[in-house]
Write a protein that holds these residues in place. Structure first.
Motif, PDB file in Angstrom:
ATOM      1  N   ARG A  57       1.303  -5.196  -6.251  1.00 18.91           N
ATOM      2  CA  ARG A  57       0.791  -6.331  -5.495  1.00 18.91           C
ATOM      3  C   ARG A  57       0.767  -7.560  -6.344  1.00 18.91           C
ATOM      4  NH1 ARG A  57      -4.573  -4.485  -2.320  1.00 18.91           N
ATOM      5  NH2 ARG A  57      -3.527  -2.548  -1.530  1.00 18.91           N
TER       6      ARG A  57
ATOM      7  N   ARG B 110       0.849  -1.086  -0.039  1.00 22.85           N
ATOM      8  CA  ARG B 110      -0.132  -0.052  -0.196  1.00 22.85           C
ATOM      9  C   ARG B 110       1.015   1.239   0.086  1.00 22.85           C
ATOM     10  NH1 ARG B 110      -5.203   0.305   0.679  1.00 22.85           N
ATOM     11  NH2 ARG B 110      -5.572  -1.669   1.703  1.00 22.85           N
ATOM     12  N   TYR B 111       0.871   1.969  -0.912  1.00 21.71           N
ATOM     13  CA  TYR B 111       1.587   3.170  -1.219  1.00 21.71           C
ATOM     14  C   TYR B 111       0.832   4.246  -1.519  1.00 21.71           C
ATOM     15  CZ  TYR B 111       4.542  -0.941  -1.921  1.00 21.71           C
ATOM     16  OH  TYR B 111       5.037  -2.452  -1.539  1.00 21.71           O
TER      17      TYR B 111
ATOM     18  N   ALA C 275      -9.491  -2.927 -12.240  1.00 18.91           N
ATOM     19  CA  ALA C 275      -7.961  -2.364 -12.216  1.00 18.91           C
ATOM     20  C   ALA C 275      -7.369  -3.327 -11.179  1.00 18.91           C
ATOM     21  CB  ALA C 275      -8.182  -0.946 -11.479  1.00 18.91           C
TER      22      ALA C 275
HETATM   23  P1  ATP Z   1      -8.039  -1.895  -0.691  1.00 26.68           P
HETATM   24  O1  ATP Z   1      -9.313  -2.212  -0.184  1.00 26.68           O
HETATM   25  O2  ATP Z   1      -6.889  -2.453  -0.557  1.00 26.68           O
HETATM   26  O3  ATP Z   1      -7.796  -0.090  -0.184  1.00 26.68           O
HETATM   27  P2  ATP Z   1      -9.169  -0.580  -3.063  1.00 26.68           P
HETATM   28  O4  ATP Z   1     -10.559  -1.064  -2.957  1.00 26.68           O
HETATM   29  O5  ATP Z   1      -9.077   1.018  -2.646  1.00 26.68           O
HETATM   30  O6  ATP Z   1      -8.464  -1.437  -2.318  1.00 26.68           O
HETATM   31  P3  ATP Z   1      -9.143  -0.204  -5.848  1.00 26.68           P
HETATM   32  O7  ATP Z   1      -9.686   1.157  -5.992  1.00 26.68           O
HETATM   33  O8  ATP Z   1     -10.385  -1.256  -6.261  1.00 26.68           O
HETATM   34  O9  ATP Z   1      -8.856  -0.725  -4.303  1.00 26.68           O
HETATM   35  O10 ATP Z   1      -8.169  -0.362  -6.765  1.00 26.68           O
HETATM   36  C1  ATP Z   1      -7.701  -1.486  -7.401  1.00 26.68           C
HETATM   37  C2  ATP Z   1      -6.547  -2.165  -6.921  1.00 26.68           C
HETATM   38  O11 ATP Z   1      -5.479  -1.289  -6.963  1.00 26.68           O
HETATM   39  C3  ATP Z   1      -6.396  -2.861  -5.748  1.00 26.68           C
HETATM   40  O12 ATP Z   1      -6.812  -3.976  -5.887  1.00 26.68           O
HETATM   41  C4  ATP Z   1      -4.988  -3.221  -5.392  1.00 26.68           C
HETATM   42  O13 ATP Z   1      -4.312  -3.979  -6.028  1.00 26.68           O
HETATM   43  C5  ATP Z   1      -4.435  -1.694  -5.874  1.00 26.68           C
HETATM   44  N1  ATP Z   1      -4.509  -0.472  -5.161  1.00 26.68           N
HETATM   45  C6  ATP Z   1      -5.247   0.139  -4.473  1.00 26.68           C
HETATM   46  N2  ATP Z   1      -4.700   1.113  -3.472  1.00 26.68           N
HETATM   47  C7  ATP Z   1      -3.414   0.678  -3.551  1.00 26.68           C
HETATM   48  C8  ATP Z   1      -2.259   1.295  -2.856  1.00 26.68           C
HETATM   49  N3  ATP Z   1      -2.577   2.604  -1.875  1.00 26.68           N
HETATM   50  N4  ATP Z   1      -1.096   0.980  -2.927  1.00 26.68           N
HETATM   51  C9  ATP Z   1      -0.762  -0.217  -3.831  1.00 26.68           C
HETATM   52  N5  ATP Z   1      -1.883  -0.709  -4.464  1.00 26.68           N
HETATM   53  C10 ATP Z   1      -3.045  -0.184  -4.400  1.00 26.68           C
END
Ligand code: ATP
Ligand code: MG
Length: 415
Positions: free
Chosen positions: A313, A123-124, A308
């Motif tokens: 990951r 998570r970045y 997406a």
């Molecule tokens: P999470 O529940 O982990 O916060 P999200 O529902 O906010 O995910 P989405 O908006 O659906 O995530 O984004 C799609 C994908 O992007 C996620 O499944 C994850 O693999 C990746 N992703 C989302 N936020 C981050 C982050 N801050 N750092 C790295 N990867 C991310």
């Protein structure tokens, strides 16, 4: 006094060496597989007017309420670094007048996204996504096909083992209205125990509580009603068709009625590819159907579906990043052989081979440099050999050496 060394901003990281190669491999594989499914690549701007996201993702979503990098630019406009890719793609469809012709249109994108989150493994604050969208298709086959493309990418990357597609339906507007009322009743009964964030959600958008990451909320969510009994016949039929097509396309599914997705624009299909190999950050690819988003951007109703995936990951799941290519080292024995060496060097590169020459040093130094670069072979140009139109080819793995015609060097090395 010397300046202290500068550090990257918290939650950002440099992609160097195998980190970069893993990243590049994930994006390149997605690009190649999605092309097979008819997706064309778009690159939309990394920043947009704040309205593009605020309007579409929902003001109670985590992303809009606390994660956006928004600022006023020097002209006084409110700008946001994109937190996700779908809103920009839909905005672009409308801005470029593409809402009528050639639908459905299949899009692929890849690039950095920005969210103000607490940095941790997986998570970045700047991370990267690949994404696939099918714009202008109301049929359940579109949902199934775009999900199958995602599964195909995971398989091609060799990481599908242990990854499960969890899928749910959010129904149509009528199903959701009925469901929302039931949720309101459930969460109101537990109001005092909800987190402060979820108290706000209760007033504004109770479905959003289902997506809460708060421990206390999770317990109350566990006993909440699911949407299934509230689905209209049409919504239930749509979901059945998606599941049937996925089965036909060979994508294993697991229904999970708790999946609601974090953004407001979803309806009908919602899904996540999850793994337990990444600790708490187990969702690698996620998406759903968003029938109202293009209209939010000022276009006509354009039912669409997409997903997406987080490149970081996916990279972490790779067994190993692809190895760096091993060069051929070209080594002139003295200055007199340098011109011939440079000629050979360029011949190798023009033939598509990775080739290197040390900028300075004697034979011994240049051999050391070749070893440090993990060169697979060295082409050594000595005075006598060159006079005879020859060169020494040393296989640096086998340690064997042969004198070969200079003209054969390129073909002997595999081009
Ligand atoms: P999470 O529940 O982990 O916060 P999200 O529902 O906010 O995910 P989405 O908006 O659906 O995530 O984004 C799609 C994908 O992007 C996620 O499944 C994850 O693999 C990746 N992703 C989302 N936020 C981050 C982050 N801050 N750092 C790295 N990867 C991310
Ligand atoms: Mg998130």
């Amino acid at each position: 006094m010397a300046n202290p060394p500068l550090q990257p901003v918290r939650g950002t990281r440099d992609l160097i060496g195998e980190d970069f190669r893993g990243h590049h491999h994930v994006v390149g594989t997605a690009r190649r597989i999605l092309a097979l499914y008819g997706h064309e690549e778009w690159a939309t701007p990394i920043f947009e007017s704040t309205a593009v996201f605020a309007r579409s993702l929902g003001e109670t979503s985590d992303v809009v309420s606390k994660e956006m990098y928004s600022f006023e630019d020097r002209g006084g406009d409110s700008i946001t670094l994109r937190p996700e890719g779908t809103a920009g793609v839909c905005r672009a469809l409308v801005s470029n007048g593409l809402t009528q012709a050639n639908l459905p249109r299949k899009v692929f994108y890849a690039g950095p996204m920005f969210r103000y989150e607490r940095p941790q493994k997986g998570r970045y604050r700047q991370f990267h996504q690949i994404g696939a969208e099918v714009l202008g298709a109301a049929e359940p086959l579109a949902d199934a096909e775009v999900i199958a493309a995602g599964w195909h990418i995971l398989q091609e990357l060799g990481i599908s083992e242990g990854v499960v597609l969890e899928i749910n339906t959010l129904g149509d507007a009528e199903s959701r209205d009925a469901y929302r009322a039931a949720l309101l009743e459930h969460f109101t009964a537990h109001q005092a125990a909800l987190s402060p964030d979820s108290q706000v959600r209760l007033a504004k958008n109770p479905m959003r509580i289902l997506d809460s990451k708060d421990e206390g909320d999770r317990a109350i969510v566990a006993t909440a009603p699911t949407i299934q009994p509230f689905l209209t016949a049409a919504a239930a039929g749509f979901f059945d068709a998606v599941l049937r097509h996925l089965d036909t396309l060979g994508v294993p599914t697991r229904q999970n009625p708790r999946i609601v997705r974090g953004l407001d624009y979803y309806s009908h299909t919602a899904f996540e590819f999850v793994t337990d190999r990444l600790g708490a950050q187990g969702t690698v690819m996620a998406g759903g159907r968003y029938d109202g988003l293009v209209a939010e951007m000022g276009g006509p109703a354009t039912p669409s579906v997409g997903w997406a995936a987080g490149v970081e990951r996916l990279s972490m799941l790779l067994a190993a990043a692809p190895a760096a290519p091993r060069p051929v080292a070209v080594i002139p024995v003295g200055e007199a052989q340098e011109a011939a060496a440079l000629g050979l060097l360029q011949d190798l590169r023009r033939a598509g081979l990775v080739a290197e020459i040390a900028y300075k040093g004697n034979l011994k130094r240049r051999m050391e440099r070749a070893n440090r670069l993990s060169a697979r072979a060295a082409l050594i140009l000595g005075e006598d050999e060159l006079a005879a139109g020859q060169v020494q080819l040393r296989d640096l793995d086998a340690g064997s050496q042969a004198t070969i015609p200079l003209a054969e060097a390129v073909s002997r090395l595999g081009a």
